[in-house]
Scaffold this active site. Structure first.
Site, PDB file in Angstrom:
ATOM      1  N   CYS A 119      44.734  -8.454  44.261  1.00 57.30           N
ATOM      2  CA  CYS A 119      44.625  -8.433  45.721  1.00 57.30           C
ATOM      3  C   CYS A 119      45.998  -8.472  46.381  1.00 57.30           C
ATOM      4  CB  CYS A 119      43.756  -9.597  46.193  1.00 57.30           C
ATOM      5  SG  CYS A 119      44.172 -11.182  45.439  1.00 57.30           S
ATOM      6  N   CYS A 176      47.055 -13.742  45.110  1.00 58.30           N
ATOM      7  CA  CYS A 176      47.336 -12.408  45.660  1.00 58.30           C
ATOM      8  C   CYS A 176      48.848 -12.157  45.743  1.00 58.30           C
ATOM      9  CB  CYS A 176      46.726 -12.271  47.056  1.00 58.30           C
ATOM     10  SG  CYS A 176      44.929 -12.268  47.041  1.00 58.30           S
TER      11      CYS A 176
END
Ligand code: APR
Length: 219
Positions: free
Chosen positions: A125, A44
């Site tokens: 993400c 992420c």
């Protein structure tokens, strides 16, 4: 030890998408088995999208672990800059005389990038970014892969924010107030925070020539 990614399986999944098919009749879904054949670990806050900044982004992301672009993932890396197609009832793969990007929509190369881009966006993400070209009158285009595929496939339950990094040369007049960014904000899910920042091209250039400079000092 079990191998995470098996090249034979990946290659077969690639071929089944387009071999024996008319080169204007290969939809993005034809690559579903290929996408599913690859296991890729995502980190992420590292994903970067781009539009009309390919050479700069690729040079910049090269050797920088803090940044992941599609062209740095297994499939993106392998198929970057390649052309391929087959023909109806043929068992062959051709690398010349294939349809160009805009000759027909469902050509093997364009469909691959559309499908891979859906996957890259959907697996993103945290805080993600997009490097756009401040030398253009309209840096955001809703018909680009970034505008038509990636922005729409960001998952608001996983992505907190999208930051446009507008790479700008000294003489460029385009700013974050550019009208094209209204279109981007309209497409972007309202749960994802939108940000925009100018990044001087000279700074990016300096970071390209020295991969030891951390991302945080470049962007
Ligand atoms: N004609 C020819 N080639 C095209 C065209 C077109 N109309 N549109 C896209 N391409 C191909 C070219 O190879 C080009 O270098 O796609 C590449 C990227 O096109 P851009 O318009 O610069 O960017 P965009 O369409 O937004 O795609 C980039 O998609 O590859 C993913 O994750 C990546 O965020 C990135 C985005």
């Amino acid at each position: 030890m079990a191998r995470e990614n098996d090249c034979e399986i990946i290659w077969k999944a690639f071929e089944q998408a387009y071999v024996g098919r008319d080169p204007c009749d290969v939809p993005p879904q034809a690559y579903d088995p290929l996408i599913n054949s690859v296991k890729q670990h995502v980190v992420c806050n590292t994903m970067m999208f781009w539009s009309k900044t390919k050479d700069t982004v690729k040079a910049f992301a090269d050797n920088r672990e803090c940044l992941v672009i599609l062209e740095g993932t297994l499939l993106g890396f392998v198929f970057d800059e390649l052309t391929w197609c087959s023909k109806n009832e043929s068992k062959e793969t051709f690398t010349t005389d294939c349809p160009s990007w805009s000759h027909c929509e469902n050509n093997p190369v364009r469909s691959f990038w559309n499908r891979a881009s859906v996957n890259f966006a959907a697996t993103s993400c945290g805080n993600v970014s997009a490097m756009l070209n401040g030398s253009l009158e309209a840096p955001f285009s809703s018909t680009s892969v970034f505008g038509s595929v990636e922005v729409k496939n960001l998952d608001p339950s996983k992505v907190n924010s999208l930051t446009v990094l507008l790479v700008t040369k000294e003489t460029d007049l385009t700013t974050c107030d550019n009208p094209s960014f209204h279109a981007l904000q309209n497409i972007l899910d309202t749960k994802i925070a939108y940000k925009c920042r100018k990044v001087p091209y000279s700074k990016v250039e300096g970071c390209i020539s020295d991969p030891e400079i951390p991302c945080s000092d470049c962007l």
